[in-house]
Every structure is written in structure tokens, then in C-alpha cells.
Enzyme design. Sequence first.
Site, short mmCIF file in Angstrom:
data_model
loop_
_atom_site.label_atom_id
_atom_site.label_comp_id
_atom_site.label_asym_id
_atom_site.label_seq_id
_atom_site.Cartn_x
_atom_site.Cartn_y
_atom_site.Cartn_z
N ASN A 1 8.24 -11.76 -10.19
CA ASN A 1 7.20 -11.63 -9.17
C ASN A 1 7.12 -12.93 -8.38
O ASN A 1 7.27 -14.02 -8.96
CB ASN A 1 5.84 -11.34 -9.83
CG ASN A 1 4.82 -10.84 -8.84
OD1 ASN A 1 4.96 -9.74 -8.30
ND2 ASN A 1 3.82 -11.66 -8.54
N SER B 1 5.73 8.63 -5.85
CA SER B 1 4.34 9.07 -5.70
C SER B 1 3.71 9.33 -7.05
O SER B 1 4.36 9.78 -7.99
CB SER B 1 4.24 10.35 -4.86
OG SER B 1 2.88 10.78 -4.83
N GLY B 2 2.42 9.06 -7.13
CA GLY B 2 1.67 9.34 -8.36
C GLY B 2 0.60 8.30 -8.64
O GLY B 2 -0.16 8.43 -9.59
N GLY B 3 0.53 7.26 -7.80
CA GLY B 3 -0.45 6.21 -8.03
C GLY B 3 -0.14 5.50 -9.34
O GLY B 3 0.94 5.67 -9.92
N THR C 1 4.74 -14.62 -7.18
CA THR C 1 3.76 -15.52 -7.79
C THR C 1 3.96 -15.46 -9.31
O THR C 1 3.67 -14.44 -9.95
CB THR C 1 2.33 -15.07 -7.42
OG1 THR C 1 2.29 -14.86 -6.01
CG2 THR C 1 1.28 -16.08 -7.84
N GLU D 1 -0.55 15.03 2.17
CA GLU D 1 -1.67 14.49 1.37
C GLU D 1 -2.88 14.14 2.26
O GLU D 1 -4.02 14.49 1.93
CB GLU D 1 -1.15 13.25 0.63
CG GLU D 1 -2.15 12.50 -0.20
CD GLU D 1 -1.57 11.17 -0.70
OE1 GLU D 1 -0.41 11.12 -1.13
OE2 GLU D 1 -2.31 10.17 -0.65
N LYS E 1 9.16 11.11 1.47
CA LYS E 1 7.92 10.52 0.94
C LYS E 1 6.87 10.40 2.05
O LYS E 1 5.67 10.63 1.83
CB LYS E 1 8.20 9.14 0.32
CG LYS E 1 6.94 8.37 -0.09
CD LYS E 1 6.22 9.06 -1.22
CE LYS E 1 4.86 8.61 -1.64
NZ LYS E 1 4.36 7.30 -1.49
N LYS F 1 -2.85 3.92 6.49
CA LYS F 1 -1.71 3.01 6.44
C LYS F 1 -0.55 3.67 7.17
O LYS F 1 -0.72 4.66 7.87
CB LYS F 1 -1.38 2.67 4.99
CG LYS F 1 -2.35 1.65 4.40
CD LYS F 1 -1.79 1.00 3.15
CE LYS F 1 -2.31 1.70 1.91
NZ LYS F 1 -1.68 1.31 0.69
N HIS G 1 5.44 13.77 2.54
CA HIS G 1 4.56 14.03 1.39
C HIS G 1 3.18 13.43 1.66
O HIS G 1 2.14 14.07 1.48
CB HIS G 1 5.18 13.41 0.12
CG HIS G 1 4.25 13.23 -1.04
ND1 HIS G 1 3.27 12.25 -1.07
CD2 HIS G 1 4.11 13.92 -2.19
CE1 HIS G 1 2.59 12.35 -2.20
NE2 HIS G 1 3.07 13.36 -2.90
N ASN G 2 3.17 12.18 2.13
CA ASN G 2 1.89 11.51 2.38
C ASN G 2 1.14 12.16 3.54
O ASN G 2 -0.10 12.20 3.54
CB ASN G 2 2.10 10.03 2.66
CG ASN G 2 2.42 9.26 1.39
OD1 ASN G 2 2.85 9.83 0.40
ND2 ASN G 2 2.23 7.96 1.41
P1 NAP Z 1 1.22 -3.98 -3.16
O1 NAP Z 1 -0.16 -4.50 -3.22
O2 NAP Z 1 1.60 -3.11 -2.04
O3 NAP Z 1 2.26 -5.18 -3.24
C1 NAP Z 1 2.08 -6.18 -4.17
C2 NAP Z 1 3.39 -6.82 -4.57
O4 NAP Z 1 4.18 -7.19 -3.43
C3 NAP Z 1 3.12 -8.11 -5.34
O5 NAP Z 1 4.00 -8.16 -6.42
C4 NAP Z 1 3.41 -9.18 -4.30
O6 NAP Z 1 3.76 -10.43 -4.85
C5 NAP Z 1 4.59 -8.55 -3.59
N1 NAP Z 1 4.87 -9.17 -2.30
C6 NAP Z 1 4.12 -9.08 -1.17
N2 NAP Z 1 4.72 -9.76 -0.18
C7 NAP Z 1 5.85 -10.30 -0.69
C8 NAP Z 1 6.90 -11.11 -0.17
N3 NAP Z 1 6.88 -11.51 1.10
N4 NAP Z 1 7.90 -11.46 -0.99
C9 NAP Z 1 7.91 -11.05 -2.27
N5 NAP Z 1 6.97 -10.30 -2.83
C10 NAP Z 1 5.95 -9.92 -2.04
O7 NAP Z 1 1.54 -3.29 -4.58
P2 NAP Z 1 1.54 -1.77 -5.03
O8 NAP Z 1 0.26 -1.09 -4.70
O9 NAP Z 1 2.02 -1.80 -6.43
O10 NAP Z 1 2.65 -1.10 -4.08
C11 NAP Z 1 4.02 -1.46 -4.10
C12 NAP Z 1 4.74 -0.56 -3.10
O11 NAP Z 1 4.60 0.81 -3.51
C13 NAP Z 1 4.16 -0.60 -1.68
O12 NAP Z 1 5.18 -0.40 -0.74
C14 NAP Z 1 3.20 0.57 -1.65
O13 NAP Z 1 2.98 1.06 -0.35
C15 NAP Z 1 3.95 1.58 -2.51
N6 NAP Z 1 3.13 2.60 -3.17
C16 NAP Z 1 1.90 2.29 -3.67
C17 NAP Z 1 1.15 3.26 -4.32
C18 NAP Z 1 -0.21 2.96 -4.89
O14 NAP Z 1 -0.88 3.91 -5.32
N7 NAP Z 1 -0.64 1.70 -4.95
C19 NAP Z 1 1.68 4.54 -4.48
C20 NAP Z 1 2.97 4.81 -4.00
C21 NAP Z 1 3.68 3.82 -3.35
P3 NAP Z 1 2.61 -11.54 -5.11
O15 NAP Z 1 1.98 -11.18 -6.42
O16 NAP Z 1 3.35 -12.81 -5.15
O17 NAP Z 1 1.63 -11.46 -3.97
#
Ligand code: NAP
Length: 471
Positions: free
Chosen positions: A33, A129-131, A35, A190, A183, A262, A186-187
Amino acid sequence: MSKAHLGLIGLGVMGENLVLNAERNGFSIVVYNRTYSKTEDFLNGRGAGKKIEGAKTLGEFVDKLEKPRRILMMIKAGTAIDKVIEQISSFLEEGDLLIDGGNSEFRDTERRVSELESKNFGYLGMGVSGGSKGALEGPSMMPGGTRDSYKAIENIVTKMAAQVEDGPCVKYIGPGGSGHFVKTVHNGIEYGIEQILAEAYDLMKRVAGINCEEIADVMRIWNNTEELSSYLVEITEVCLRTKDTYDKSDLVEKIVDKAGQKGTGLWTVVSALELGASVPTIYASLNGRVMSSMKDQRILAESILQGPSITYSDMGSKDKGMPLLKDAVILACFASYAQGMDLLSIASKEYNYQLDLPSIAQIWKGGCIIRAKLLKRIQNAYENNSNISNLLTDPWFAEQVNARLPGLARIVSLAAANGVPVPCLSSTLDYINSYRTSRLPQNLVQAMRDCFGSHTYQRVDMDGSFHTDWL
Ligand code: NAP
């Protein structure tokens, strides 16, 4: 220590849960990660005592992976993906595979697939998908790229995915950005269903005059029907029953009525417009969110613009699940799926994705946010007739539409009479009425266009292009 099967970059909500899912299914993992403190927290917390290692740098991360390497990125979509690709590329070797599991724009994925494949790296754009719960217990996954790249992760993702009666909820989708396109759609579907349920709640609350618990009871009845049994109806009931911990009142009534939108909902509508696909129910849901965010303007307008005052109206017995409203909600949900599937079918031809619509319906049956009993019917419809012009013309769906259209019309007119906005329900009514009308009034539009701009028109009784000197 032996090298790990899979690498994951990005310990956000999705990343953490996907790692635990993969580990539970027998795979060893290295996590990275940006960070590092998050990596440490994870390794000392939920990841402790498991076949999960951490890496402080990308070099160390890549070094800990078995070759050819398989690396799943679960990070913020957009430039972050390009940055990580750039940073990691110098550590990779030919044959290594990068997978973007985030919500990337499909054209970005298209570009990345061709750039990376031209350097002999593999690249997959995989919608997930699935959160958080789905990521942990079994999501629905939509991988696009080359078939060879998919083969390299098939044994992992088929174990991690949700399982339904006819297999895992993951299948190779097609080339390029097709996985992310699917995807995105799909959204879009949704978005539609969420707005439809919100409109139903608003009508029950303001027009039928029932409270959150009673609306939740109706949702429970709906969730026990073949047409509406779904994850979204199920969680709507939960949201409506949840009480505020501060004063035990209905929590949903304490939430500000502004919904964010989004990328994916917007991209669905933009793609549909570009491709000439008709998606009014999905568009109405997007616009519903845009309108919701204009809170200050709406507060002002409420004191300036007047409409009818609300009078109690009958939408059918709540103990029977408000049958008329149920008809309306069912048809609007059908329309949301029909419009999404239609968009996929048009995009498949335009982008040469060769999408298999029954397979897409199959992988949406479990794990994902739009999972619903209805997807079995959708899968059957496309299996029975792969050239079907629109889902609503499938015999089972057509019978439903014919039986429920009067209910939808009644609810839309009730909403209009009471001044309650129902953008998805009313768009659906117009969508169905337009689609089932063989002669629309665009003959007059053509006449006007020829009148002011000599655009010519075609006639119903003769071949050729005609112009009239109208003025
Ligand atoms: P997120 O909040 O979208 O992303 C957080 C992650 O991205 C953290 O690990 C962050 O690292 C990293 N990050 C952000 N900018 C970066 C950069 N410039 N370089 C390297 N790492 C970077 O997390 P998420 O909700 O788990 O989603 C991840 C992906 O899945 C996204 O594209 C989101 O749209 C998609 N998604 C999300 C969901 C949901 O329900 N949340 C469902 C389906 C798909 P740091 O910790 O260092 O900030």
C-alpha cells in the site's frame, strides 16, 4: 519462504477484503500500500496469522511473487492507476500480469491493455462488484483483456467469486476494456434500481402516508416475489428499519437528501448517448442524483414554485404489498435491466467485444449489488433467443409488461396529481409506451427540419429522399 501466488496493491475497503478472500481460498499473498502504516495495521490486525506478507517498496513486493507474477491493483481509478503502472513497470518482466480491479473508465483500460500488451506484459481490466462484504465472501467479477491473461488468473478468481447453481460468478468477458464496460453498465442498472426504490419509498411515505416500519414491511413482501427478490430490496428493508442510536427514531430520516454520483453512472449514460442506445430509466436515476445535490436551490424554489398539495391516495393494500405500486416498481426494474442489456448488445457490436449476454446475466446472479432472482429469467431470455431485440419482448417479460402497465400508468398519474417527482417510474412509462408504438410523431419533426433546413425526409408510400418548399 516460497514466493506468493498473488500480489495486491491497495489496502482500501475492497483490497483488504479481497486479500482475505484469496487467502481463505488457499492462496498466499503479498500486499503493498502506498501508505505503509496501513500495510502494518492490516498485517497486525485482520491479516495476522495468515499466509499474507507485506512489502514496504514496490521492488520488494515484486520480488516476493512467483513468476509469471499476478498483481491485482485495488486503488482509486484514474491517474493513480497510470502512476502505479509507471512505478512498477521497471520491476516487471515479460509475461507478468497486472489486473486493475477498480472502477476504471473502459477507454482508459482499452489504452492500458494495448500499451502493456505491446510490451509483452499482460493486462486485465476486471470490474469487481459486491462492496466490502462481497469482496470478502465472494464478489461478482468481470475480467476483460486477452484470453491468455484471463487463463493466468482463472484458478484464483473462480475460487474467490460468489458461487451460484450454474457456477462461479466470474467469466472471461472479452477483449480490451470490455470487463470495465460491463461493470460500468452494471453500475448504471444499479443506479436505476436504487432510484426506483427511493421513489417507491417517497410515494408510500408522502402519498400513502405510511411510516418507515410499514414501508419496510412492504419491501419484505416484495422481496418474497420472483420479480423483485434481490439484494437491493433486501437492504432497503434493513435501511428503513434501522434506528438512530441517538434518539431511536428512523435513521433514514436523519440523512441529508443529497446523493453523490461517481463515474460509472455518468459513463453508462454517456456511452448510451454515443452509441444511440435508449436508457431513459437509467438516465433519470442519474439526473435524480444531480437534482438531489442542488439542495440550496431546491429549498429556495419550494417557496416560489407551487404545485398540487398532496392528498392521500390508494396504491393498493399495504398488507398485500401495495399491488399497483409493486407493478410500477417491477416494470421500472425490468426497464433498468432491459436498457442495460440493450446497451451491452449495441456496444458489443460497435466495439467488437462479442459479449455473451447469458453469461453476463449468470455472473450477476450472485455476489454483486444488482443480484436478483430475475437474472435467471434474463439469462433464459438471451439463451432462448440471442437476437432478441429487447428483453421486454421475450414472452415471459412481455406477459408481465402487458399485465402491469396499467398499474405503472396509474401510479405515474397519481404521482403527477400529487406533485411528487417519480423520474424513473415516469421515464419507464414513456419508454415502454414509445417502444410499443409503431408510429411515433417524429414525422412532424422531420417536416419541421425539412421546412427550416431542407434536411429532406422519407415518405411512407415511396422510396427516395424528398424535399418540399413548405413556406
Ligand atoms: P478507494 O478509497 O477507492 O482507494 C483507496 C486505495 O487507493 C488506498 O489503498 C490508497 O492508498 C490507494 N491510492 C489512492 N491513490 C493512489 C496513488 N496515487 N498511488 C497509489 N495508491 C493510491 O478504495 P476502495 O473503496 O477499496 O476501492 C478500490 C477500487 O475499487 C476503486 O476503483 C473503487 O471505485 C472500486 N470499487 C469500490 C467498491 C466499494 O464498494 N468501495 C466496489 C467496487 C469497486 P493510500 O492508503 O496510500 O491512500
